[in-house]
Design a protein around this motif. Structure first.
Motif, PDB file in Angstrom:
ATOM      1  N   TYR A  33       0.824  -1.209   0.000  1.00 27.34           N
ATOM      2  CA  TYR A  33       0.000   0.000   0.000  1.00 27.34           C
ATOM      3  C   TYR A  33       0.858   1.259   0.000  1.00 27.34           C
ATOM      4  O   TYR A  33       0.586   2.195  -0.771  1.00 27.34           O
ATOM      5  N   GLU A  34       1.883   1.307   0.836  1.00 25.35           N
ATOM      6  CA  GLU A  34       2.747   2.486   0.889  1.00 25.35           C
ATOM      7  C   GLU A  34       3.458   2.700  -0.445  1.00 25.35           C
ATOM      8  O   GLU A  34       3.610   3.838  -0.907  1.00 25.35           O
ATOM      9  N   THR A  35       3.889   1.634  -1.073  1.00 24.97           N
ATOM     10  CA  THR A  35       4.544   1.740  -2.379  1.00 24.97           C
ATOM     11  C   THR A  35       3.561   2.252  -3.421  1.00 24.97           C
ATOM     12  O   THR A  35       3.901   3.097  -4.262  1.00 24.97           O
ATOM     13  N   ALA A  36       2.342   1.734  -3.381  1.00 24.45           N
ATOM     14  CA  ALA A  36       1.317   2.185  -4.324  1.00 24.45           C
ATOM     15  C   ALA A  36       1.009   3.668  -4.123  1.00 24.45           C
ATOM     16  O   ALA A  36       0.820   4.409  -5.098  1.00 24.45           O
ATOM     17  N   LYS A  37       0.961   4.124  -2.869  1.00 25.49           N
ATOM     18  CA  LYS A  37       0.715   5.536  -2.587  1.00 25.49           C
ATOM     19  C   LYS A  37       1.827   6.410  -3.152  1.00 25.49           C
ATOM     20  O   LYS A  37       1.563   7.475  -3.720  1.00 25.49           O
ATOM     21  N   GLU A  38       3.061   5.963  -2.992  1.00 30.18           N
ATOM     22  CA  GLU A  38       4.188   6.729  -3.526  1.00 30.18           C
ATOM     23  C   GLU A  38       4.137   6.786  -5.046  1.00 30.18           C
ATOM     24  O   GLU A  38       4.432   7.829  -5.648  1.00 30.18           O
ATOM     25  N   ALA A  39       3.759   5.677  -5.666  1.00 28.09           N
ATOM     26  CA  ALA A  39       3.637   5.654  -7.123  1.00 28.09           C
ATOM     27  C   ALA A  39       2.496   6.564  -7.577  1.00 28.09           C
ATOM     28  O   ALA A  39       2.631   7.296  -8.563  1.00 28.09           O
ATOM     29  N   GLN A  40       1.386   6.512  -6.868  1.00 27.98           N
ATOM     30  CA  GLN A  40       0.241   7.367  -7.196  1.00 27.98           C
ATOM     31  C   GLN A  40       0.637   8.846  -7.135  1.00 27.98           C
ATOM     32  O   GLN A  40       0.323   9.629  -8.056  1.00 27.98           O
ATOM     33  N   GLU A  41       1.316   9.235  -6.085  1.00 29.69           N
ATOM     34  CA  GLU A  41       1.731  10.630  -5.922  1.00 29.69           C
ATOM     35  C   GLU A  41       2.716  11.042  -7.015  1.00 29.69           C
ATOM     36  O   GLU A  41       2.637  12.158  -7.542  1.00 29.69           O
ATOM     37  N   ALA A  42       3.637  10.148  -7.376  1.00 35.96           N
ATOM     38  CA  ALA A  42       4.616  10.458  -8.411  1.00 35.96           C
ATOM     39  C   ALA A  42       3.935  10.653  -9.766  1.00 35.96           C
ATOM     40  O   ALA A  42       4.260  11.580 -10.514  1.00 35.96           O
ATOM     41  N   VAL A  43       2.983   9.783 -10.080  1.00 34.04           N
ATOM     42  CA  VAL A  43       2.265   9.894 -11.355  1.00 34.04           C
ATOM     43  C   VAL A  43       1.457  11.179 -11.398  1.00 34.04           C
ATOM     44  O   VAL A  43       1.421  11.874 -12.424  1.00 34.04           O
ATOM     45  N   ARG A  44       0.810  11.517 -10.297  1.00 40.61           N
ATOM     46  CA  ARG A  44       0.041  12.763 -10.242  1.00 40.61           C
ATOM     47  C   ARG A  44       0.948  13.975 -10.411  1.00 40.61           C
ATOM     48  O   ARG A  44       0.597  14.936 -11.114  1.00 40.61           O
ATOM     49  N   GLU A  45       2.117  13.954  -9.767  1.00 39.20           N
ATOM     50  CA  GLU A  45       3.047  15.076  -9.879  1.00 39.20           C
ATOM     51  C   GLU A  45       3.603  15.211 -11.293  1.00 39.20           C
ATOM     52  O   GLU A  45       3.954  16.320 -11.721  1.00 39.20           O
ATOM     53  N   ASP A  46       3.681  14.112 -12.024  1.00 41.48           N
ATOM     54  CA  ASP A  46       4.213  14.137 -13.382  1.00 41.48           C
ATOM     55  C   ASP A  46       3.246  14.739 -14.393  1.00 41.48           C
ATOM     56  O   ASP A  46       3.660  15.196 -15.462  1.00 41.48           O
ATOM     57  N   LEU A  47       1.957  14.727 -14.093  1.00 41.17           N
ATOM     58  CA  LEU A  47       0.950  15.148 -15.075  1.00 41.17           C
ATOM     59  C   LEU A  47       1.209  16.536 -15.661  1.00 41.17           C
ATOM     60  O   LEU A  47       1.195  16.701 -16.886  1.00 41.17           O
ATOM     61  N   PRO A  48       1.470  17.578 -14.842  1.00 43.01           N
ATOM     62  CA  PRO A  48       1.694  18.907 -15.418  1.00 43.01           C
ATOM     63  C   PRO A  48       2.965  19.007 -16.253  1.00 43.01           C
ATOM     64  O   PRO A  48       3.104  19.935 -17.054  1.00 43.01           O
ATOM     65  N   LYS A  49       3.893  18.064 -16.062  1.00 39.68           N
ATOM     66  CA  LYS A  49       5.126  18.075 -16.849  1.00 39.68           C
ATOM     67  C   LYS A  49       4.902  17.506 -18.243  1.00 39.68           C
ATOM     68  O   LYS A  49       5.710  17.733 -19.148  1.00 39.68           O
ATOM     69  N   ARG A  63      -6.126   6.175  -9.176  1.00 39.73           N
ATOM     70  CA  ARG A  63      -6.547   5.574  -7.907  1.00 39.73           C
ATOM     71  C   ARG A  63      -5.861   4.245  -7.627  1.00 39.73           C
ATOM     72  O   ARG A  63      -5.295   3.620  -8.522  1.00 39.73           O
ATOM     73  N   ILE A  64      -5.972   3.857  -6.366  1.00 42.31           N
ATOM     74  CA  ILE A  64      -5.398   2.604  -5.881  1.00 42.31           C
ATOM     75  C   ILE A  64      -6.532   1.651  -5.540  1.00 42.31           C
ATOM     76  O   ILE A  64      -7.531   2.038  -4.941  1.00 42.31           O
ATOM     77  N   LYS A  65      -6.369   0.389  -5.906  1.00 41.92           N
ATOM     78  CA  LYS A  65      -7.374  -0.640  -5.604  1.00 41.92           C
ATOM     79  C   LYS A  65      -6.666  -1.924  -5.186  1.00 41.92           C
ATOM     80  O   LYS A  65      -5.839  -2.422  -5.952  1.00 41.92           O
ATOM     81  N   PRO A  66      -6.962  -2.467  -3.994  1.00 41.61           N
ATOM     82  CA  PRO A  66      -7.798  -1.934  -2.919  1.00 41.61           C
ATOM     83  C   PRO A  66      -7.204  -0.647  -2.341  1.00 41.61           C
ATOM     84  O   PRO A  66      -6.000  -0.400  -2.460  1.00 41.61           O
ATOM     85  N   GLY A  67      -8.053   0.142  -1.693  1.00 40.10           N
ATOM     86  CA  GLY A  67      -7.638   1.445  -1.208  1.00 40.10           C
ATOM     87  C   GLY A  67      -7.095   1.466   0.199  1.00 40.10           C
ATOM     88  O   GLY A  67      -7.050   2.522   0.823  1.00 40.10           O
ATOM     89  N   SER A  68      -6.666   0.316   0.734  1.00 35.00           N
ATOM     90  CA  SER A  68      -6.107   0.276   2.083  1.00 35.00           C
ATOM     91  C   SER A  68      -5.265  -0.980   2.237  1.00 35.00           C
ATOM     92  O   SER A  68      -5.407  -1.940   1.475  1.00 35.00           O
TER      93      SER A  68
END
Length: 207
Positions: A33-49, A63-68
């Motif tokens: 889950y923590e790894t997925a959260k870090e990946a999610q945040e990185a992908v979101r941060e990349d969008l404006p670039k 999004r992440i599935k499952p979410g916990s």
């Protein structure tokens, strides 16, 4: 998109202490889950670039599935079956990842906006039909070769004229999103460190 860790952990119950096995299951789910959260945040941060982002709609759709971590623990059979998925709920972003041809859905052609500036938001009020119906000075122009455009006079005079939309039977969309590669890189960089920390904490607080 799946982030999966394949191991031979199914053999562990044969020789490992039951308490340790329980904490390993817990730590594995937390690390995933923590790894997925870090990946999610990185992908979101990349969008404006990569894209011209006008709202946070696309970022929210990643999004992440499952979410916990609890959901991850219940997603499979013990250690081997646990998995987490990272993806987008927006179907149009698949074309940005893989590339391909965009064809009209319920029309004869694809409307291509001419945004000025590029950060201009093409909301519903600025869609072709709305422009032609409600915005003064806009009109549909068809050339002799059959190509169509929506133009807008910028004043009461005939000129100048601004291009608002052009139309094409299809549009080739290049692959420019690197979501899959980004997620895989984050998984390989972060998972083992996340597991080590989660397992250490789990053992320290085990009852």
């Amino acid at each position: 998109m799946d982030v999966r860790i394949d191991t031979n952990l199914a053999e562990l119950p044969i020789w490992i202490d039951g308490k340790v096995l329980k904490q390993m299951k817990f730590a594995t789910s937390v690390a995933l889950y923590e790894t997925a959260k870090e990946a999610q945040e990185a992908v979101r941060e990349d969008l404006p670039k990569i894209f011209t982002i006008r709202t946070n709609w696309v970022a929210k759709g990643i999004r992440i599935k499952p979410g916990s971590s609890r959901g991850i623990r219940g997603s499979g059979d013990g250690l081997n079956g646990m998995s987490v998925e990272i993806g987008t709920v927006d179907p149009f972003m698949e074309r940005q990842e893989l590339g391909g041809e965009k064809k009209p859905f319920k029309a004869h052609s694809v409307a291509i906006p001419n945004r000025d500036p590029q950060t201009e938001i093409a909301d519903r009020k600025k869609w072709p039909k709305a422009l032609l119906k409600k915005v003064s000075g806009t009109f549909l122009y068809k050339r002799a070769d059959g190509k169509k455009f929506i133009l807008q006079r910028e004043g009461r005079s005939r000129y100048p004229i601004k291009l608002r939309y052009s139309f094409a039977s299809s549009v080739n969309v290049p692959a420019r999103w690197n979501m899959r590669e980004r997620v895989l890189n984050i998984a390989s960089e972060k998972y083992y460190g996340n597991f080590e920390r989660a397992f250490k904490k789990a053992m320290e607080t085990a009852r």
